[in-house]
Structure formats: C-alpha cells, structure tokens
Design a protein around this motif. Structure first.
Motif, PDB file in Angstrom:
ATOM      1  N   PRO A 181     -76.545  -1.984 -19.594  1.00 17.06           N
ATOM      2  CA  PRO A 181     -77.297  -2.495 -20.756  1.00 17.06           C
ATOM      3  C   PRO A 181     -77.710  -1.400 -21.731  1.00 17.06           C
ATOM      4  CG  PRO A 181     -78.615  -2.624 -18.755  1.00 17.06           C
ATOM      5  CD  PRO A 181     -77.232  -2.265 -18.322  1.00 17.06           C
ATOM      6  N   GLN A 182     -78.006  -0.236 -21.211  1.00 16.70           N
ATOM      7  CA  GLN A 182     -78.329   0.893 -22.081  1.00 16.70           C
ATOM      8  C   GLN A 182     -77.976   2.185 -21.368  1.00 16.70           C
ATOM      9  OE1 GLN A 182     -82.471   0.248 -22.788  1.00 16.70           O
ATOM     10  NE2 GLN A 182     -83.144   1.143 -20.873  1.00 16.70           N
ATOM     11  N   LYS A 183     -77.791   3.241 -22.111  1.00 12.01           N
ATOM     12  CA  LYS A 183     -77.328   4.510 -21.569  1.00 12.01           C
ATOM     13  C   LYS A 183     -78.250   4.983 -20.447  1.00 12.01           C
ATOM     14  CE  LYS A 183     -74.410   7.999 -21.827  1.00 12.01           C
ATOM     15  NZ  LYS A 183     -72.974   7.817 -21.558  1.00 12.01           N
ATOM     16  N   GLY A 184     -77.652   5.272 -19.285  1.00 14.16           N
ATOM     17  CA  GLY A 184     -78.410   5.783 -18.153  1.00 14.16           C
ATOM     18  C   GLY A 184     -79.045   4.713 -17.296  1.00 14.16           C
ATOM     19  N   ALA A 185     -78.904   3.431 -17.664  1.00 13.07           N
ATOM     20  CA  ALA A 185     -79.549   2.357 -16.888  1.00 13.07           C
ATOM     21  C   ALA A 185     -78.715   1.935 -15.681  1.00 13.07           C
ATOM     22  CB  ALA A 185     -79.796   1.147 -17.781  1.00 13.07           C
ATOM     23  N   GLY A 186     -77.464   2.420 -15.563  1.00 10.40           N
ATOM     24  CA  GLY A 186     -76.622   2.013 -14.450  1.00 10.40           C
ATOM     25  C   GLY A 186     -76.022   0.637 -14.688  1.00 10.40           C
ATOM     26  N   MET A 233     -76.728  -4.222  -6.122  1.00  8.37           N
ATOM     27  CA  MET A 233     -75.911  -3.423  -7.033  1.00  8.37           C
ATOM     28  C   MET A 233     -76.648  -3.063  -8.316  1.00  8.37           C
ATOM     29  SD  MET A 233     -72.945  -2.689  -5.804  1.00  8.37           S
ATOM     30  CE  MET A 233     -72.042  -2.287  -7.277  1.00  8.37           C
ATOM     31  N   SER A 234     -77.856  -3.582  -8.540  1.00  8.80           N
ATOM     32  CA  SER A 234     -78.588  -3.342  -9.783  1.00  8.80           C
ATOM     33  C   SER A 234     -78.839  -1.853  -9.975  1.00  8.80           C
ATOM     34  CB  SER A 234     -79.917  -4.107  -9.763  1.00  8.80           C
ATOM     35  OG  SER A 234     -80.621  -3.879 -10.961  1.00  8.80           O
ATOM     36  N   GLY A 235     -78.430  -1.338 -11.135  1.00  9.58           N
ATOM     37  CA  GLY A 235     -78.637   0.069 -11.434  1.00  9.58           C
ATOM     38  C   GLY A 235     -77.630   0.982 -10.767  1.00  9.58           C
ATOM     39  N   ASP A 249     -68.629  10.846  -8.646  1.00 10.20           N
ATOM     40  CA  ASP A 249     -68.858  10.777  -7.207  1.00 10.20           C
ATOM     41  C   ASP A 249     -69.159   9.361  -6.736  1.00 10.20           C
ATOM     42  OD1 ASP A 249     -68.555  13.542  -7.056  1.00 10.20           O
ATOM     43  OD2 ASP A 249     -70.679  13.891  -7.484  1.00 10.20           O
ATOM     44  N   MET A 250     -69.085   8.407  -7.641  1.00  9.92           N
ATOM     45  CA  MET A 250     -69.406   7.027  -7.293  1.00  9.92           C
ATOM     46  C   MET A 250     -68.107   6.253  -7.022  1.00  9.92           C
ATOM     47  SD  MET A 250     -72.638   7.041  -7.343  1.00  9.92           S
ATOM     48  CE  MET A 250     -73.022   5.297  -7.240  1.00  9.92           C
ATOM     49  N   PRO A 251     -68.166   5.247  -6.142  1.00  7.84           N
ATOM     50  CA  PRO A 251     -66.967   4.444  -5.883  1.00  7.84           C
ATOM     51  C   PRO A 251     -66.819   3.301  -6.890  1.00  7.84           C
ATOM     52  CG  PRO A 251     -68.706   3.737  -4.427  1.00  7.84           C
ATOM     53  CD  PRO A 251     -69.276   4.882  -5.241  1.00  7.84           C
ATOM     54  N   ALA A 252     -65.686   2.626  -6.840  1.00  6.28           N
ATOM     55  CA  ALA A 252     -65.451   1.342  -7.502  1.00  6.28           C
ATOM     56  C   ALA A 252     -65.803   1.389  -8.987  1.00  6.28           C
ATOM     57  CB  ALA A 252     -66.214   0.240  -6.773  1.00  6.28           C
ATOM     58  N   CYS A 253     -66.684   0.444  -9.415  1.00 13.09           N
ATOM     59  CA  CYS A 253     -66.984   0.291 -10.841  1.00 13.09           C
ATOM     60  C   CYS A 253     -67.666   1.518 -11.434  1.00 13.09           C
ATOM     61  CB  CYS A 253     -67.849  -0.953 -11.047  1.00 13.09           C
ATOM     62  SG  CYS A 253     -66.973  -2.498 -10.688  1.00 13.09           S
ATOM     63  N   GLY A 254     -68.462   2.222 -10.632  1.00 16.11           N
ATOM     64  CA  GLY A 254     -69.119   3.438 -11.139  1.00 16.11           C
ATOM     65  C   GLY A 254     -68.101   4.473 -11.557  1.00 16.11           C
ATOM     66  N   LEU A 255     -67.036   4.640 -10.762  1.00 15.27           N
ATOM     67  CA  LEU A 255     -65.986   5.596 -11.092  1.00 15.27           C
ATOM     68  C   LEU A 255     -65.107   5.066 -12.232  1.00 15.27           C
ATOM     69  CD1 LEU A 255     -64.573   8.259 -10.454  1.00 15.27           C
ATOM     70  CD2 LEU A 255     -63.239   7.052  -8.703  1.00 15.27           C
ATOM     71  N   ALA A 256     -64.807   3.750 -12.241  1.00 19.75           N
ATOM     72  CA  ALA A 256     -63.990   3.167 -13.306  1.00 19.75           C
ATOM     73  C   ALA A 256     -64.675   3.310 -14.667  1.00 19.75           C
ATOM     74  CB  ALA A 256     -63.700   1.697 -13.002  1.00 19.75           C
ATOM     75  N   MET A 257     -66.027   3.101 -14.724  1.00 13.95           N
ATOM     76  CA  MET A 257     -66.768   3.282 -15.980  1.00 13.95           C
ATOM     77  C   MET A 257     -66.717   4.732 -16.437  1.00 13.95           C
ATOM     78  SD  MET A 257     -68.339   0.666 -17.526  1.00 13.95           S
ATOM     79  CE  MET A 257     -69.814   1.347 -18.283  1.00 13.95           C
TER      80      MET A 257
END
Length: 1019
Positions: A526-531, A546-548, A554-562
C-alpha cells in the motif's frame, strides 16, 4: 423389388447362403458347355437379371486412357426398357464413380434421383439410360480398368448386401468363363496361334502335373511348360522340369488341395490366394488338360498383390479415421494410432513422440513382446546421424541395424539395448521444425516393404493432424475460460467495483483451470516500506500471517518477486532455503508449491504480485506459465485504472477546494478594494497593481434610448495594462471586437442591467490573446468591474487528466471488445458458410412440395430432405470439432475449389481457372481463400439469378487474386438494400489480411468481385 430365387419363410444367413449356392451351381452348369465368350456374357447377364428381377445387365469391355474410357458392350440382356448404346463414354456417369471402379471397388447406386453424390449432369446420364439404380463390378488387371459387369433396375432400389455379393460373384465367374472361353477358343484354332496367345497374354501361364505319394495324396507338382510372363509374375526362373517344392522349399496346403480337386473332377477353379514363398497374391484360373485320367492342369494367373495391398491400405486408413474421429484427448489419439499401426504391420513396438527442446517425449506407445517406450529421452543419445536424418523430415529405415552401414557402432549399441534390430521412423517437420516422430520397431531384422513405408507416412500425418486438432480444441476451451475470467474482471473494474472484487474473477479462473487443485491470491504494497498485504484470495487467517510480508532479496516467493521484478517458482517450499525462516506458514496453511509472478505495466514499476499455491510439490507447465502471464497483465491494467481513478479523485477534490477558496478571496478583495477606491484612489490603484490578475473597470455607453451600445475603460491595474496597453477612455468593442463574438459583451450588459454577478470560463482566441481565462464580473455604478485570471495552465492539466482516463478506458474496452468480437465473428462466419449452404438446400427441397403431388414423389422429396437435415446435424458437429474443410485439408485448394464448383452447378454453369497452385500455402491462407470463394459463389447461387458464372484464382509470388463474375441482376447497393453478412464477413476477413475488395455491379449487367490479398514475405 424381390428376386426370383427360392424364398424361405424367414430369410436367415444360412438360407441366403443356400440360395446363393443353388444359383451359382445352376449358373456354372449353364456356362460350362459354352465356348463363345459373347454367348457366355449374354447368358450370364440373362440369368442374373431373371434371378434378381432387374431390368437389364451388360458385360462391357473398356478402352481408352483414364478419364476418356469408352465402354463397348460385349454381351447384354434386356428384360425391360432399352438397350445400352453399343459404345458409350463412361465420363458422363461421374469421374468420382469411375475412379472408384478403376480402384477395383464395386459401385452401388440406389436412387439417381436423390443421390447427393451426383451432379445434375451425372443424374441425367443415369436417368437417360433408364438406370436410376445399378450395381457395377469392375475388372482391373495390371492396374488397368479393362471390363465392367453392370446390372440395372429401372426404378429406385435399395440393393441388399446379399444381392451385391451375388453380383460380384457372378461377375468374377463371368470374367473367368469369358477369359477361359477366349483362351480355349484361341487354343482350338491352331497350335501356332495357341503358342502366340500363350506368349502374348499379360497373365502368367503354366502347365503343371500333380505328384502324389503312395497313399494318393497330392504332395507336389511339376512344371511342364510356362510362358515368359511367368517369371515376371512370380520371380521364379528356370522352372520347367522342376517341382514347386524344389523351387520354393514348400507350398501352402490349400494350393495343392485346390489343384488336386481340379485334376480329379475336371471342374475349373477360379480363386484368389496368398503365396508365401513369393510373397504375392494371385488370382488363378485352373483347368484340367486332357481327359479324366490326366493330372495335368493349365493355370492362368495374375499378380494382384498391388490391389490387395491397396484394399488393405484403404481399409486400415478407414479404421484409423473411424477410431480417431471422436477422440479429443491427444494421449488417447497417440495410444490408438500406435496400437492400430503396430497390429497392422505385425511389429513388436510402436510409439509417437513429440520433440521438446533437447528431448523427445513419448506419452503413449504400444508393444508386443517389447514393452512400450514411454518417457522423456535426450534425443542425442540415439546418435547425431540418426537425429540429423530426423531433422530432414524424411523417412528413416533400417532393415537390419547389425549390417546397416549408415549406423555407427555407438548408435548400434544404443538401439540394440532397446531390444529391436529393425525399425522405420517417420519424422514430421512443420515450418522447418522437427515436431514429432512416429516409429515402429521389430525384434528381428526385417525387410520393410514400400507399402508398409507408405502406411507409416500416412499414419504419421493423420496422427499429427488429429493430435494438433485435439490440442487446438483444448486450447480454444482454455482460452474461452481465460477470456471469460478477464471479461468479468474488466467489467467489475469498469463498474467501479473495489479492487478486491475486480481481481476475484481472475482468482476463480485460475482455480477452475487447475481443476480446484490450486489456490491463488493477489498482493500489493500500500505504501513504500509497508510490506505486502493481501488484496483478494486465500483466507483471512493467511492474510493475517502474511500482512506486512517484507520485500527483499532474502525473502521467498512474492517478497523476492517484488524485489527482482521476475517470477519466482518454488516447486517445494520444504526444500527452499529462503522459506526456512517462514516454513510454519506453508505447513499451517497446507501448501508445498508456491509460484509468484510480478505485476507490472510495460517497462513500468512492479505494482503487486500474483501467487499460486499447490498442496503437492509441482513445477508449472507451459500452459500454466502462459496463464499466469496473461492474468498478471490483466491485473496490471485493473490496478493501474484503480490507482489512476484514486489519483484523479484526489486531484478533483483539490481543484474544487482551490476554486471555492479563490472565489471567496476574490469577493473579499473586490469589496475591500471598492471601499479603498472611495477612500483613496492612489491607494486603490497601488493595491490593484499588486494583484497579478487583470482588474478592470468599465463604464456603460448608452444611446438616446438608454440602451447600452458599448463600454469605456476607466481603470486598469498593472497586469491589465501589460495585456491591453494604454486603453483608458477607449471603447471596448472597437478595441476588442472578439468580446461580442464570445458573448462577453452580452454578459457585461446583463450584469450592468440586473446587478447579478457572473463568473465564467472562456477560451478566448482573438486580438492579442490565445488561451483560457476565468472572469468574474460585478456591477459598479453604471458599469462593471472585472477580475480576469489566465487559467490556461490549469486547463492543460485538466485535459491531460481527461486523456489519461480516456486512454485507460479505451485500452480496457479494446482488450475486452476485440477478444469477444473476434470470437463471435469467427463462429458467425463458420455457421454462415457451413450450415447456411445446407439449410438453403433444405429450403429448395421443401419448396418442391406441392399439394396433391404423387405419393412416390412426396416420399422421395421427404427422404431427400431428411438426408439434408442429417447433413445439417453433421455440419453443426463438424463446426464444433473441426473448422478445416476435409477436402481442403486432404487434397489442397485446387481439388477443394473444383469440387465446390461441381457441387454448386445446379442451374448455373460454372467455369473456373486456377493458376499458381503448384505449392501449398499456409493453412490459414488456404482456409481464408477457400471460405472467401465459397461465400462469393454461394452469393451467386442465392442472390444473382445468373445462368453463367466464372471464377478465377491466381497466386503469384507477391499476391493472391480472386475474381468471381456472373451475368445476374447485379447488387442493389441503395440505403434500403445494404450488403448482407456475407459481404461484410468477406470485407472484414480480407481487411485483416491487409487485402482489398472491389465490387463492380452495373444494374442488370451482372456483378464482378475482385479480392486481392498480399502474400507475406518469406524469410
């Protein structure tokens, strides 16, 4: 119509066989004493006509080249009606029918009046000789169509299989008797003539003497004499004086038994049998030579191996087509095709493989004594030489891998390890790419024959076509599901639904596509740095966990894709190190595979992710990767629109607030400055000059009737002076006449007369001005005071916002509309071009129904209409399962268009010219040409009222030219008579191919349509 053979109360197969045997015995007895060939033919015709209660029959010898054959009646019997001409052309009775006879097959016609396979001219030819129903049996020798035995009935008649079988048997015996009569007649003439005939006939001939053991059992036979054709027919040399067992090492028992029967009884025998030693089929006629004590037999025989192989070839292809017709699963198609091919060839193994990258994938195969080869294999393991051969698209054959000089030792070891020593493989190369292979293997070395190679080639092509058709149908169904999901998502977005509701149809479609084996979700930051936060999909409990969720390398799945902007495919979270710190999440929510895909516009920033989850470890298929890419793109459009709508809403709110503040400030300034003007002119002027907006005061100028005719400047601030110059004391209309054109002068008058202030925006492009202005006008004494602000920059900003909104709406609308309309257009065109033709035939048939018409004619028309309705049902199924016309697919444009013209030639004489068709075009171009010509010719038949039509197809290296011209009434192109869906369909189709359509149609002078399509450049 019943026949005159003895009729039992209940016709059983046994009774039919008995009837047939009784007749054939009588038939043989009647022909036995006859020696004259013409008399034999005449008696045969008479007996068959009387037995079947037919009208006439004839035995005809055929002369001339294929397509120009002339039939000469050798023997005939007419019970009712007129005789056939002594000599007549065969072509008027239908080239397709004559071609069937040339192939050695029996032609059966039950009703020339209603048979859909006949053209009007062919139908007229049968009716002219009083033969609406016939059975015609051919004699084909050495590939030549030499004779025909035909029985006629002067009424429509449904011939039974028993009657057809009887006619074929009588024809066979008549041919044998006629040939025997010819031979015996010639032999009787003289020894020299006998020798001439003996050496000149096309058939093989020999005289043999039966040899018996001590028990009187026939065990061998000795060759006494042979003609020169004998060696050609059998491949055996120097046979005179030798026995068949000495020459071949043994012979089938049935040959010995048949010849022994002829020698003992003296009854001639005509029979087809296989001879294993020479690997050939023979049609043999055997007759005893000499008196009843003689054991010598004269044998006239013909090698019919080619015909037998053709019969087996066509029977196999028919069985293959029937087996594959209704199968929609590509794997089942491969299993059926390999089984039928392996059984037909008597091989030990068969498989169909598809080339994928560096591998060949075999999903289905067949085995007999060898297990089917099923799996994924690296094709280079079989050797570079073999693979290079596959890439050429040519048949690869090895009769014995141990002695084959084209196989290296390494390749020989790999093949031998697979368990076979002989193989045939037909690779299929499409558009220069090796796509698949159909192969058969044999455990032992084997000499593959040419007809077996041909069978493999044809099976490979038909299997590939069936597999591709099944894949295309499945892909169409998948695309329809995807399209429906996107349409629902776009519709929700256009209707202003929340972002979660707009994306939910995409989630539902993913679940449906995977047959409820997957779960899916969309995430955004939703905003920069909010996860990451869940938008839709998955459970609320999962959303809480999964919130945040952080974004980073170093993150898996969607964190790495983003973070990377690239897909992240995790086949098993239990084996992925990046998931280790978070492993309790997938364990809690029960998933093992997690695929994450970034959502972004072209070259734009990543705005979110799409995640797909499976309960079991799994990697995506190409289709699933394509689905994820399509839905991620659709989501980017929806998210972009949602973001832009929010930004525009914020901008509009800010604009409204600024406008309200501005108006309040303006009103306050005007009141304050009016008071200051009364107090101190200089102070007022200084104040006015400090305002960057133009402030002006005008005094009304009236005529004698008190009407305002102009305004005079009495005050300008500094901003107004810079725009207008020194205008104090000057008249407004004289200095700026554009104010009257734009209605500004009228506004000044209204405010002066009514005292009601006015505010408005004007795009003023007159005199020294070119821009947007916002003006407030208030009454001041007998005149007005104005405050004018230049708002051109604001207007440009608003215009930019409107363009962004319009472009986004247009993009969403285009994506949705184009996909829907393209599918509708394709289906509408297929229905119009397919079902419309048959329904038109039904209309014509029903139009022929007349009150009080004869019952027989009514029944005939009803049966014909039922036949057409059956065609409608079949056509509707064909549209659902196969859009490619069968004739076009099998034989190409030349045959398909010629066939189309023949079928449409009913009351209209069609001429056609086809040039440049030496090579096949791409399938989509051939189909477009075929459908276009079909639609144009159907328009001629339906609407033109023409008697003659000419069509031309010319294919040059750069373009395709289609021309259709008729002598009909022309096209009424008035506003009340717009062109129908046919011409609209043609125009839209040709436009997509970058072509053009030109129509010339003077009233009552016919119509000419020219279609030009540029050919795409070849790489």
């Amino acid at each position: 119509m019943k026949n005159n053979l003895p009729q039992p109360h209940v016709i059983t197969p046994v009774a039919e066989a008995l009837q047939k045997q009784i007749f054939l015995l009588e038939f043989s007895d009647a022909l036995r004493p006859l020696a004259n060939p013409a008399e034999i033919a005449k008696i045969a015709c008479k007996m068959l006509v009387e037995a079947l209660c037919a009208s006439k029959a004839e035995y005809t010898l055929n002369q001339g080249e294929p397509g120009e054959e002339i039939g000469e009646v050798w023997g005939e019997y007419v019970k009712t009606g007129s005789s056939m001409p002594k000599r007549f052309l065969l072509a008027p009775f239908g080239e397709n029918n004559i071609a069937l006879l040339r192939s050695g097959s029996t032609y059966v016609l039950t009703n020339a009046h209603t048979d859909a396979g006949l053209t009007p001219k062919q139908r007229a030819a049968f009716i002219a000789v009083e033969s609406p129903s016939v059975i015609s049996v051919p004699l084909v020798k050495d590939g030549r169509f030499v004779a025909t035995f035909t029985i006629h009935d002067n009424k429509p008649r449904g011939w039974t299989s028993w009657e057809i079988s009887l006619v074929e048997e009588v024809a066979e015996r008549t041919w044998a008797a006629v040939e025997k009569g010819i031979v015996e007649d010639n032999l009787r003439k003289s020894k020299d003539k006998y020798r001439t005939l003996f050496e000149s006939i096309d058939e093989g001939f020999c005289i043999i003497e039966m040899l018996y053991d001590e028990n009187g059992v026939a065990v061998d036979y000795l060759f006494i004499e042979v003609n020169h054709v004998f060696e050609k027919q059998t491949g055996l040399r120097n046979v005179v004086g030798q026995t068949v067992n000495q020459l071949t090492g043994g012979i089938e028992r049935y040959w010995l038994d048949d010849y022994d029967q002829v020698a003992r009884t003296g009854k001639p025998l005509r029979k087809e049998n296989y001879h294993k030693a020479t690997n050939r089929w023979y049609l043999a006629y055997a007759a005893r030579v000499g008196d009843e004590d003689s054991r010598q037999i004269a044998v006239v025989f013909d090698d019919i191996t080619g015909r037998k192989q053709q019969e087996q070839y066509h029977a196999y292809l028919l069985k293959l087509s029937d087996a594959l017709r209704d199968v929609a699963d590509p794997n089942k198609i491969q299993a059926i095709a390999t089984r039928l091919l392996g059984e037909e060839l008597g091989a030990n193994q068969a498989h169909y493989s598809e080339t994928m990258g560096d591998f060949v994938v075999i999903n289905q195969g067949w085995g007999n004594l060898l297990q089917p080869m099923i799996g994924k294999f690296k094709y280079m393991d079989f050797g570079k030489m073999l693979v290079d051969g596959y890439r050429t698209g040519k048949l690869q054959v090895s009769h014995n891998i141990n002695t084959d000089p084209n196989i290296t030792d390494d390749e020989r070891a790999v093949i031998a390890n697979a368990g076979f020593n002989a193989y045939m493989a037909m690779p299929l190369v499409k558009n220069g790419v090796w796509v698949s292979t159909l192969a058969v293997h044999n455990i032992k070395p084997r000499r593959w024959k040419q007809h077996e190679m041909n069978l493999l080639k044809e099976t490979a092509e038909r299997t590939w076509a069936a597999v591709e058709r099944a894949k295309a149908i499945d892909s169409l169904h998948v695309s329809e599901r995807w399209l429906k999901g996107q349409q629902m998502a776009f519709s929700a977005a256009m209707n202003g639904e929340p972002l979660s509701a707009s994306l939910q149809p995409l989630v539902d479609t993913i679940i449906q596509h995977t047959h409820n084996k997957a779960r899916a979700a969309f995430y955004m930051e939703p905003q920069k740095g909010a996860g990451l936060h869940l938008i839709t999909g998955m459970t609320s409990a999962y959303a809480d966990d999964m919130s945040g969720f952080k974004i980073g390398r170093d993150m898996p799945a969607c964190g790495l894709a983003m973070h990377t902007g690239k897909p992240v495919i995790t086949a098993d979270v239990e084996e992925d190190l990046l998931w280790k710190p978070f492993i309790q999440i997938p364990r809690k929510h029960e998933f093992r595979a997690c695929w994450s895909f970034p959502i972004r516009t072209t070259d734009g920033p990543v705005m979110g992710t799409l995640a797909i989850y499976f309960a079991e470890p799994r990697t995506p298929t190409p289709s699933e990767l394509e689905m994820a890419e399509v839905f991620a793109h659709a989501a980017s459009i929806i998210i972009s629109r949602d973001t832009e709508l929010k930004e525009r809403s914020q901008a509009e709110a800010a604009l409204r607030k600024n406008e309200a503040d501005y108006r309040k400030r303006l009103e306050a300034e005007v009141r304050e400055r009016t008071i200051e003007l009364n107090l101190n002119q200089e102070l007022l002027q200084a104040t006015l000059n400090s305002n960057p907006e133009m402030i002006q005061v005008f005094k009304a100028l009236r005529n004698e009737q008190g009407e305002i005719i102009d305004f005079v400047w009495i005050l300008n601030n500094h901003a107004a002076e810079q725009a207008y110059g020194d205008v104090i004391g000057k008249r407004l209309l004289q200095n700026n006449p554009g104010v009257e054109t734009e209605g500004i002068f009228e506004n000044f008058v209204k405010v002066t007369e009514t005292g009601i202030p006015q505010q408005y925006e004007k795009h003023y492009v007159h005199e020294q001005f070119d821009g947007w202005f916002y003006q407030s006008v208030v009454k001041l004494d007998d005149g007005v005071a104005t405050n004018t602000a230049n708002i051109t920059g604001l207007k440009k900003a608003e215009e930019k916002l409107r363009k962004l909104e319009a472009e986004q709406q247009q993009e969403v609308f285009r994506v949705s509309l184009n996909t829907v309309e393209e599918e509708r257009r394709r289906i509408a065109e297929s229905i119009h071009n397919g079902l419309g033709q048959v329904l038109y035939g039904i209309k014509i048939s029903l139009a022929g129904l007349i009150k009080d018409m004869p019952w027989a004619d009514f029944e005939e028309t009803k049966n014909y209409t039922n036949h057409l309705l059956t065609d409608v049902i079949q056509e509707s199924r064909r549209i659902s399962h196969e859009l490619m016309p069968a004739t076009l697919e099998e034989f190409g444009l030349k045959t398909a268009i010629a066939d189309m013209c023949r079928q449409l030639e009913d009351g209209i004489h069609f001429r056609y010219k086809l040039t440049g068709l030496e090579h096949r075009l791409e399938k989509y171009l051939e189909l477009a040409i075929y459908r276009t010509m079909q639609e144009l010719l159907m328009n001629v038949v339906k609407h033109s009222g023409a008697t003659h039509a000419y069509t031309e197809l010319k294919i040059s290296p750069t373009q395709i030219l289609i021309k259709v011209k008729d002598n009909g009434r022309g096209i009424n192109d008035t506003p009340k008579h717009k062109p129908g869906i046919g011409l609209a369909s043609i125009r839209s189709k040709i436009k997509l191919l970058n072509g053009r359509v030109e129509i010339t149609s003077p009233p009552n002078e016919g119509t000419q349509v020219e279609v030009t399509i540029p050919l795409p450049d070849k790489d």
